[in-house]
Design a protein around this motif. Structure first.
Motif, PDB file in Angstrom:
ATOM      1  N   UNK A   1       3.009  40.014  22.766  1.00 32.06           N
ATOM      2  CA  UNK A   1       3.405  41.368  22.401  1.00 32.06           C
ATOM      3  C   UNK A   1       2.878  42.405  23.391  1.00 32.06           C
ATOM      4  N   UNK A   2       1.582  42.377  23.664  1.00 31.03           N
ATOM      5  CA  UNK A   2       1.004  43.377  24.556  1.00 31.03           C
ATOM      6  C   UNK A   2       1.526  43.210  25.988  1.00 31.03           C
ATOM      7  N   UNK A   3       1.791  41.969  26.368  1.00 31.25           N
ATOM      8  CA  UNK A   3       2.329  41.723  27.705  1.00 31.25           C
ATOM      9  C   UNK A   3       3.706  42.369  27.858  1.00 31.25           C
ATOM     10  N   UNK A   4       4.532  42.285  26.798  1.00 26.76           N
ATOM     11  CA  UNK A   4       5.865  42.869  26.841  1.00 26.76           C
ATOM     12  C   UNK A   4       5.815  44.393  26.885  1.00 26.76           C
ATOM     13  N   UNK A   5       4.984  44.996  26.048  1.00 24.31           N
ATOM     14  CA  UNK A   5       4.909  46.458  26.033  1.00 24.31           C
ATOM     15  C   UNK A   5       4.286  47.001  27.319  1.00 24.31           C
ATOM     16  N   UNK A   6       3.332  46.283  27.885  1.00 26.05           N
ATOM     17  CA  UNK A   6       2.732  46.702  29.159  1.00 26.05           C
ATOM     18  C   UNK A   6       3.767  46.651  30.277  1.00 26.05           C
ATOM     19  N   UNK A   7       4.620  45.633  30.226  1.00 22.35           N
ATOM     20  CA  UNK A   7       5.672  45.501  31.232  1.00 22.35           C
ATOM     21  C   UNK A   7       6.654  46.670  31.156  1.00 22.35           C
ATOM     22  N   UNK A   8       6.814  47.233  29.956  1.00 22.26           N
ATOM     23  CA  UNK A   8       7.705  48.378  29.771  1.00 22.26           C
ATOM     24  C   UNK A   8       7.019  49.703  30.105  1.00 22.26           C
ATOM     25  N   UNK A   9       5.755  49.655  30.501  1.00 25.14           N
ATOM     26  CA  UNK A   9       5.047  50.860  30.908  1.00 25.14           C
ATOM     27  C   UNK A   9       4.354  51.596  29.780  1.00 25.14           C
ATOM     28  N   UNK A  10       4.139  50.940  28.650  1.00 27.00           N
ATOM     29  CA  UNK A  10       3.481  51.588  27.516  1.00 27.00           C
ATOM     30  C   UNK A  10       1.972  51.386  27.594  1.00 27.00           C
ATOM     31  N   UNK A  11       1.224  52.412  27.168  1.00 27.71           N
ATOM     32  CA  UNK A  11      -0.234  52.312  27.184  1.00 27.71           C
ATOM     33  C   UNK A  11      -0.749  51.710  25.884  1.00 27.71           C
ATOM     34  N   UNK A  12      -2.069  51.572  25.785  1.00 27.79           N
ATOM     35  CA  UNK A  12      -2.683  50.937  24.606  1.00 27.79           C
ATOM     36  C   UNK A  12      -2.425  51.727  23.335  1.00 27.79           C
ATOM     37  N   UNK A  13      -2.465  53.058  23.437  1.00 28.55           N
ATOM     38  CA  UNK A  13      -2.247  53.887  22.251  1.00 28.55           C
ATOM     39  C   UNK A  13      -0.819  53.712  21.725  1.00 28.55           C
TER      40      UNK A  13
END
Length: 370
Positions: free
Chosen positions: A99-111
């Motif tokens: 999950x975090x790998x996918x959102x990070x790939x989309x440019x989203x931060x931790x918050x």
């Protein structure tokens, strides 16, 4: 004479076959006296209770239905049509490897990632009381994988003339349902204003509550029909041709959906529509692009759906060809129109001033005393 269980089943099958030849099972609740007599006769000949024959016949009927079902499944698989369930696309929102790998790939931060995780939890909670999404297999993993990630994929769809989703000022999500794709995109793009529209008020109540709990200041909701937004006396002008992007997710047939939203898009606006099934050839010919969600997320097996892109001119053309007609608000049907000259029962009659007044003292003479 004692008979083995196997023999009894064979006997019962014989009587089942005999009963089927005369129209229906001898053990149907609506069996005729002749059919019931056949059942009792067979039981008497073989010293077998009718209940046992009934059970064995039901067993054979179940086996037959099972065979027919397996035949249908084989036919479906032969057409290369694999049915999928929501669990096939489930992604654990708390997983760093997925999950975090996918959102990070989309440019989203931790918050932003944490807000998406919180959204998946809120949808599950609200879904217990309001049917926002299918209640079958409704878990945080299903919400995150089946609904949130495909919604985020819309934000990376290539747009004409090097446009980007992030540059859009106003986005309208028509038929938002449980807040998809509007809410995930509002988390990913906080500088873009989102209007989430739906005709079901209780769903919008939940959507607005979730937006407030997530602290999304860029989200507003509208309870009503999309085609009536521009007809609003007070705010209609603020909606007509005001939106850079319109979103939809399998809301209705595309011609009808284009009719609903044709007045909302600005001249260079785009319709981004999530769909899973086939579309009509006349609509397909107006496509700007067609993008698999797997390709957008660069993740095989993420979704079985795709995102269609239509320009404003294409939307207007499809709308004009749809055959849909907008009904004016407050317009009366011809059956309900009343003639102005027709008297209504119980209504006051209009006063006729041309008629002589009746005061009750016509011909009265005044006498004077000298």
């Amino acid at each position: 004479m004692k008979i083995s269980s196997l023999a009894l089943f064979r006997v019962s099958s014989v009587f089942l076959a005999a009963s089927s030849k005369i129209g229906c099972s001898a053990f149907n609740l609506k069996s005729s006296p002749r059919q019931l007599a056949l059942s009792n006769f067979g039981a008497a000949c073989y010293n077998t209770p009718p209940a046992f024959l009934q059970t064995s016949c039901r067993f054979l009927q179940t086996q037959e239905r099972s065979k027919r079902g397996s035949h249908l499944r084989v036919s479906a698989s032969s057409d290369n049509e694999q049915r999928t369930t929501s669990m096939d696309f489930a992604i654990d929102p708390h997983s760093d490897e997925e999950a975090r790998l996918l959102t990070t790939k989309l440019g989203l931060n931790d918050q932003q990632h944490e807000k998406l995780v919180q959204l998946s939890s809120l949808v599950v909670e609200w879904n217990d009381s309001i049917n926002l999404i299918s209640r079958k297999d409704c878990t945080e993993s299903v919400v995150f994988g089946r609904h949130i990630m495909p919604s985020l994929a819309v934000g990376v769809v290539p747009l004409p003339d090097d446009q980007e989703f992030a540059s859009a000022q106003k986005v309208v999500d028509v038929g938002t349902g449980g807040g998809f794709p509007g809410l995930p995109l509002a988390i990913a793009y906080p500088d873009t204003n989102f209007l989430l529209v739906d005709s079901v008020g209780k769903k919008l109540t939940a959507v607005q509550a979730m937006a407030d709990e997530l602290g999304l200041q860029n989200v507003k909701t509208h309870h009503g029909r999309a085609e009536e937004l521009v007809d609003d006396v007070v705010e209609g002008s603020s909606h007509k041709g005001a939106y850079d992007i319109c979103l939809g997710r399998s809301v209705a047939a595309l011609p009808k959906f284009c009719f609903w939203i044709s007045d909302l898009l600005q001249k260079e606006g785009q319709l981004l529509y999530i769909i899973g099934g086939p579309i009509d050839e006349s609509v397909e010919s107006k496509l700007t692009s067609e993008n698999s969600i797997d390709d957008l997320l660069e993740y095989e097996g993420a979704s079985d759906k795709r995102v269609l892109v239509f320009g404003q001119k294409a939307v207007a053309f499809i709308s004009a060809e749809s055959g849909e007609v907008k009904q004016k608000r407050g317009s009366r049907n011809s059956k309900n129109k009343r003639s102005r000259n027709k008297k209504v029962k119980g209504a006051w009659a209009k006063k006729d001033n041309s008629a002589p007044k009746q005061r009750g003292y016509e011909g009265f003479k005044r006498f004077e005393i000298n």
